[in-house]
Design a protein around this motif. Structure first.
Motif, mmCIF file in Angstrom:
data_model
loop_
_atom_site.group_PDB
_atom_site.id
_atom_site.type_symbol
_atom_site.label_atom_id
_atom_site.label_comp_id
_atom_site.label_asym_id
_atom_site.label_seq_id
_atom_site.Cartn_x
_atom_site.Cartn_y
_atom_site.Cartn_z
ATOM 1 N N GLY A 71 0.829 -1.197 0.000
ATOM 2 C CA GLY A 71 0.000 0.000 0.000
ATOM 3 C C GLY A 71 0.861 1.244 0.000
ATOM 4 O O GLY A 71 2.066 1.189 0.288
ATOM 5 N N GLN A 72 0.240 2.392 -0.318
ATOM 6 C CA GLN A 72 0.988 3.639 -0.419
ATOM 7 C C GLN A 72 1.710 3.971 0.882
ATOM 8 O O GLN A 72 2.857 4.400 0.876
ATOM 9 C CB GLN A 72 0.046 4.780 -0.794
ATOM 10 C CG GLN A 72 -0.369 4.769 -2.269
ATOM 11 C CD GLN A 72 -1.159 5.992 -2.628
ATOM 12 O OE1 GLN A 72 -1.819 6.593 -1.796
ATOM 13 N NE2 GLN A 72 -1.102 6.383 -3.882
ATOM 14 N N ASN A 73 1.046 3.803 1.994
ATOM 15 C CA ASN A 73 1.650 4.089 3.295
ATOM 16 C C ASN A 73 2.024 2.821 4.037
ATOM 17 O O ASN A 73 2.196 2.835 5.250
ATOM 18 C CB ASN A 73 0.676 4.923 4.141
ATOM 19 C CG ASN A 73 0.343 6.245 3.493
ATOM 20 O OD1 ASN A 73 1.220 6.921 2.969
ATOM 21 N ND2 ASN A 73 -0.932 6.621 3.497
#
Length: 283
Positions: free
Chosen positions: A145-147
């Protein structure tokens, strides 16, 4: 003055349903999506839409009939009551028809306006896998995921090698307009081990023995993936010699590799005079 009845191919006393049916046929026939680049078809499509806009509305149709009977020739040059072929919202006209009674319950124009489902993009990442996990198989956790807010457990197949990719369906980018998500591809990097290296499904390890043990033979303990083994070292074992232990390598569903034990002979750092004399007598 434009004859909207003639454009739609209906009579003045046609019912609203007749007008609707006629317009539907013309819209399908002359729609720009079916006639790309055909200006004549596009013109007919706009004229049919303009005619339908007027004749499908009882109030506008009544006003049109009244003005047509009265001979208002300026009517229709730019449309009726502000509705011209270029100014009105044709999509709204089509939606009002196909949503309310067109064949298929959403029909032709809704298919045109509704974006097609698109599959999400694939994602490629790299994952460091411990040597033993790669050799025996198992699970390895990783954040995506992005974070990096999501943790997934990756199933590591037995015998996976550096550079191989593991596919996890549906863990890629989200699709658009109802499309399915893409896939996650994990490129494996197998970490080094302090004892073992590998050659396909064979495990390789080194075992150090003394010069005396190499000359006279001995027994040594070696580690496999699962347990310790006691091995006999034959006399006069040469430095760099390899002892193959069958079926103690990496075990896959197709075969089982071997354990290759390479001997490293440890030589003394110095010799006494008696040792030198003994060696000279031997050789």
């Amino acid at each position: 003055m434009k004859d909207y009845y003639d454009i739609l191919g209906v009579s003045k006393d046609s019912s609203g349903q007749d007008i609707k049916n006629s317009y539907r046929k013309l819209a399908k026939k002359y729609h720009p999506d079916k006639n790309p680049g055909d200006e004549k078809a596009e013109k007919k499509f706009k004229e049919a839409a303009e005619a339908y806009e007027i004749l499908s509305n009882d109030e506008k149709r009544q006003k049109y009939d009244h003005m047509k009977e009265g001979g208002f020739q300026n009517f229709g040059g730019g449309g009726f009551d502000g509705f011209s072929g270029g100014g009105m919202d044709l999509n709204d006209i089509l939606n009002s028809f196909f949503t309310n009674g067109g064949q298929g319950g959403g029909g032709f124009n809704n298919r045109r306006r509704r974006p097609s489902p698109r599959k999400g993009g694939d994602i490629e990442v790299k994952l460091d896998v411990p040597f033993i996990v790669a050799a025996k198989g198992g699970k390895s956790n990783m954040k995506i995921g992005q974070n990096r807010q999501k943790t997934i457990a990756v199933n590591i197949p037995v015998g996976v090698e550096t550079g191989q990719k593991i596919k996890i369906a549906g863990e890629g980018q989200q699709g658009s307009h109802g499309g399915r998500p893409g896939n996650l591809y994990i490129e494996v990097n197998v970490l080094e081990h302090k004892i073992f290296s590998r050659e396909k499904s064979n495990l390789i390890c080194e075992k150090e023995i003394s010069l005396k043990e190499a000359l006279l033979g001995t027994s040594v303990t070696v580690q496999t993936l699962d347990k310790e083994l006691e091995l006999k070292v034959p006399p006069c074992t040469q430095p760099g010699a390899t002892l193959r232990v069958k079926k103690h390598g990496i075990k896959t569903s197709r075969d089982a590799g071997d354990l290759l034990v390479k001997f490293k002979v440890r030589l003394p750092e110095e010799l006494s005079e008696d040792q030198k004399k003994t060696i000279e007598e031997l050789f």
